[in-house]
Design a protein around this motif. Structure first.
Motif, PDB file in Angstrom:
ATOM      1  N   ALA A  90       0.454  -2.799   4.337  1.00  0.00           N
ATOM      2  CA  ALA A  90      -0.094  -2.807   3.117  1.00  0.00           C
ATOM      3  C   ALA A  90      -1.465  -3.983   3.213  1.00  0.00           C
ATOM      4  O   ALA A  90      -2.651  -3.621   2.773  1.00  0.00           O
ATOM      5  CB  ALA A  90      -0.351  -2.995   1.738  1.00  0.00           C
ATOM      6  N   ASN A  91      -1.195  -4.916   3.463  1.00  0.00           N
ATOM      7  CA  ASN A  91      -2.183  -6.004   3.903  1.00  0.00           C
ATOM      8  C   ASN A  91      -2.696  -5.966   4.927  1.00  0.00           C
ATOM      9  O   ASN A  91      -3.992  -6.237   5.339  1.00  0.00           O
ATOM     10  CB  ASN A  91      -1.449  -7.931   3.850  1.00  0.00           C
TER      11      ASN A  91
ATOM     12  N   LYS B 206       0.687   3.813  -0.573  1.00  0.00           N
ATOM     13  CA  LYS B 206      -0.217   4.904   0.148  1.00  0.00           C
ATOM     14  C   LYS B 206       1.248   4.267   2.156  1.00  0.00           C
ATOM     15  O   LYS B 206       0.910   5.156   2.524  1.00  0.00           O
ATOM     16  CB  LYS B 206      -1.747   4.630   0.753  1.00  0.00           C
ATOM     17  N   MET B 207       1.356   2.770   1.961  1.00  0.00           N
ATOM     18  CA  MET B 207       2.631   2.773   3.231  1.00  0.00           C
ATOM     19  C   MET B 207       3.416   3.857   2.808  1.00  0.00           C
ATOM     20  O   MET B 207       4.035   3.941   4.141  1.00  0.00           O
ATOM     21  CB  MET B 207       2.597   1.208   3.112  1.00  0.00           C
TER      22      MET B 207
ATOM     23  N   HIS C  30      -3.445  -3.200   6.599  1.00  0.00           N
ATOM     24  CA  HIS C  30      -4.502  -2.274   6.865  1.00  0.00           C
ATOM     25  C   HIS C  30      -5.244  -2.295   5.691  1.00  0.00           C
ATOM     26  O   HIS C  30      -6.425  -0.905   4.924  1.00  0.00           O
ATOM     27  CB  HIS C  30      -3.204  -0.456   7.029  1.00  0.00           C
ATOM     28  N   ARG C  31      -5.064  -3.407   4.754  1.00  0.00           N
ATOM     29  CA  ARG C  31      -6.553  -3.077   3.818  1.00  0.00           C
ATOM     30  C   ARG C  31      -6.037  -2.126   2.911  1.00  0.00           C
ATOM     31  O   ARG C  31      -6.500  -1.311   2.531  1.00  0.00           O
ATOM     32  CB  ARG C  31      -7.804  -3.095   4.111  1.00  0.00           C
ATOM     33  N   SER C  32      -4.222  -1.675   2.542  1.00  0.00           N
ATOM     34  CA  SER C  32      -4.166  -0.638   1.608  1.00  0.00           C
ATOM     35  C   SER C  32      -3.047  -1.421   0.848  1.00  0.00           C
ATOM     36  O   SER C  32      -2.914  -1.937   0.165  1.00  0.00           O
ATOM     37  CB  SER C  32      -3.255   0.473   2.295  1.00  0.00           C
ATOM     38  N   SER C  33      -2.483  -0.086   0.203  1.00  0.00           N
ATOM     39  CA  SER C  33      -1.908  -0.494  -0.550  1.00  0.00           C
ATOM     40  C   SER C  33      -0.159   0.061  -0.713  1.00  0.00           C
ATOM     41  O   SER C  33       0.262   0.881   0.088  1.00  0.00           O
ATOM     42  CB  SER C  33      -2.139   0.033  -2.384  1.00  0.00           C
TER      43      SER C  33
ATOM     44  N   LYS D  90       2.998   6.704   3.695  1.00  0.00           N
ATOM     45  CA  LYS D  90       3.035   7.661   5.590  1.00  0.00           C
ATOM     46  C   LYS D  90       3.826   7.568   6.811  1.00  0.00           C
ATOM     47  O   LYS D  90       4.465   7.613   7.264  1.00  0.00           O
ATOM     48  CB  LYS D  90       1.624   6.472   5.929  1.00  0.00           C
TER      49      LYS D  90
END
Length: 562
Positions: free
Chosen positions: A418-419, A427-428, A421-424, A431
């Motif tokens: 997450a860090n 969401k990871m 891809h600047r995501s949560s 995916k």
């Protein structure tokens, strides 16, 4: 022999690490082997001092010395190891499991679990600074009992006394085997074989007697009363007597005519299981310490050599807690199956220690050192670390306790992704979640794929391993097939005597790199030699003297001809 040794060790991580000299596996050739053989034949070969570095121990508080040898010394040591192992392996004890083909931690644990039933006391033996305390004279005399080639013995003597460099200051090695040397494990087994012989021929015969224990007379009386009650039709009394029977041992646990002593060793860790009084267990420990001191010049570590009651305590051996089960209420097929059986468990301290690298302030945290890697590499790194731990502890009865480790590592991995891809985290997880089939049915895991044209995709997985006990799980230190010889392809390419870039035949040698990743996958651009290594997916390239010089000089090499 030298080609065989080269094929087995060239891919080791330390092959590209220089020792006291700058020599590494890079530039290996048949000419170099010839020079080494000629020096050995005329007794001109001398081992270089090992370069000593310190690495942290598992506890993190202390550091362990590690020796780095030049490549030629590593090659000669591997040949010596092959010779010694071929000669001594058939003579070693079946109770020795460390650093041996087709044996490992799991074979030692399985022997304890299957044959040590009814043990009363565990005697844990740990030799203080074992590998650094071996007496050279005892070592050479042990070798000289069966090996009568004095040139070979003198070669081993020069290896033992080569010394080491610490901060570029030479220090003598007055005892011990060379740290980090490939021949050290088999030499330690030769040295400690005397201990195995002493235990098997002296201690075990003296402290083993009787065929079976005597019957417990109190149990026999209650059993006879239950039989009479059933004949009278008094089923209530019979049930009460049956409950009483299941609180009593059927055999006399203090039978003076019955003793059993069992023994298992992995490297310098020894475990003895004794069935008898504690006084005799103390005597066994004392005699063991005396033999090590008088005959092998070794000392037992007082802090780690313990006598543990098998039912009320647990011995620590090879990262496991080993105890003896005791339950009068667990009845299977009309019998108390738990009593006297060996139980293997994952220690809570191990779970805590394995979780620690993935925690920060008590919570799972990202790993900054992996942020520059792709998703496949991140998932593969976590999956390999988790899989190695779980596979090792599958024989444990409480392997399900590793769910804590699974959650910590999975959360740490998702936070890292997450860090990146600047995501949560959610969401990871969505995916990368996948379902795979296992022997125990479908299981969820996390996976990352790299699609490839015309070939199967590369798949990295984390998890998906059922946390169920596997009593017959076996982990061996080396391949189980003795016919498997590593490096066959490289040796065949080297013996072809042809440069794989220009097809030249002058001064053929092998160019080595640490990792293919270091080439940054230059499929379309980059030097010819890097493109060829990437195409072959090999960390080695057989080249001529001119091409090898051009590679190290950073100059263009000859193009690959058809």
């Amino acid at each position: 022999m030298y080609l065989l040794a080269y094929g087995r060790i060239y891919s080791n991580k330390g092959a590209m690490t220089p020792g006291a000299t700058q020599e590494t596996v890079d530039g290996m050739s048949l000419d170099k082997i010839g020079r080494v053989i000629d020096a050995l034949r005329h007794e001109r070969y001398r081992f270089s001092p090992v370069k000593r570095v310190y690495i942290p121990k598992k506890s993190g508080r202390k550091r362990r010395p590690l020796g780095l040898s030049p490549w030629s010394d590593k090659l000669v040591c591997e040949v010596v190891r092959l010779l010694l192992e071929a000669y001594y392996e058939p003579t070693f004890s079946d109770r020795s499991h460390g650093f041996r083909p087709r044996r490992g931690c799991h074979t030692a644990l399985r022997e304890v679990a299957h044959t040590w039933t009814g043990t009363t006391w565990f005697i844990e033996g740990d030799v203080a600074d074992c590998f650094g305390s071996f007496d050279h004279q005892i070592m050479l005399s042990s070798l000289g009992e069966k090996i009568h080639d004095n040139r070979f013995l003198r070669l081993l003597g020069t290896m033992l006394t080569a010394g080491y460099l610490e901060d570029w200051v030479w220090n003598a090695t007055l005892s011990g085997v060379p740290q980090g040397s490939g021949v050290s494990p088999v030499m330690s087994n030769i040295y400690l074989h005397r201990l195995d012989t002493f235990v098997e021929t002296v201690l075990i015969p003296e402290y083993t007697r009787g065929t079976v224990r005597k019957h417990n007379p109190d149990y026999a009386r209650v059993l006879a009363a239950r039989v009479r009650a059933r004949r009278r039709g008094d089923h209530a009394t019979a049930r009460e007597l049956l409950k009483r029977l299941r609180t009593m041992p059927s055999m006399d646990t203090h039978d003076p005519g019955y003793r059993r002593l069992r023994y298992c060793r992995y490297a310098d860790d020894t475990l003895l299981g004794f069935t008898g009084p504690k006084a005799e267990a103390e005597e066994i420990k004392r005699r063991l310490a005396e033999f090590l001191h008088d005959d092998l010049k070794l000392e037992l570590s007082q802090n780690k050599t313990l006598i543990t009651h098998a039912r009320t305590g647990a011995a620590r051996f090879l990262g496991y807690e080993i105890s003896v089960g005791n339950s009068d209420t667990k009845v299977i097929a009309g019998r108390r199956r738990i009593n006297g059986s060996i139980r293997l468990r994952v220690p809570s301290s191990v779970i805590k220690a394995k979780c620690a690298p993935y925690l920060k302030r008590g919570k799972p945290a990202r790993r900054p050192q992996l942020l520059n890697e792709d998703d496949y590499t991140i998932v593969a790194a976590y999956g390999a670390e988790y899989g190695g731990i779980v596979q090792y502890y599958l024989p444990a009865g409480n392997v399900s306790q590793l769910t804590r480790l699974h959650w910590v590592m999975q959360t740490s991995m998702l936070k890292t992704l997450a860090n990146k891809h600047r995501s949560s985290v959610s969401k990871m997880a969505a995916k990368h979640t996948a379902t795979i089939d296992t022997l125990h049915g479908p299981r969820q895991c996390l996976e990352a794929r790299i699609e490839r044209d015309g070939r199967k995709p590369l798949v990295a997985r984390f998890g998906g391993i059922p946390l169920r006990q596997q009593k017959k799980a076996v982990l061996t230190d080396r391949p189980t097939l003795p016919d498997v010889i590593g490096g066959k392809e490289l040796i065949t390419r080297l013996l072809a005597h042809r440069c794989e870039l220009c097809r030249g035949t002058d001064g053929i040698s092998v160019h080595h790199i640490r990792r293919l990743k270091d080439l940054d996958r230059p499929e379309a651009s980059g030097p010819a030699w890097a493109r060829e290594m990437t195409r072959r997916r090999r960390k080695t390239l057989v080249v001529c003297r001119t091409c090898h010089h051009d590679i190290h000089a950073g100059q263009p090499t000859a193009q690959l001809t058809s």
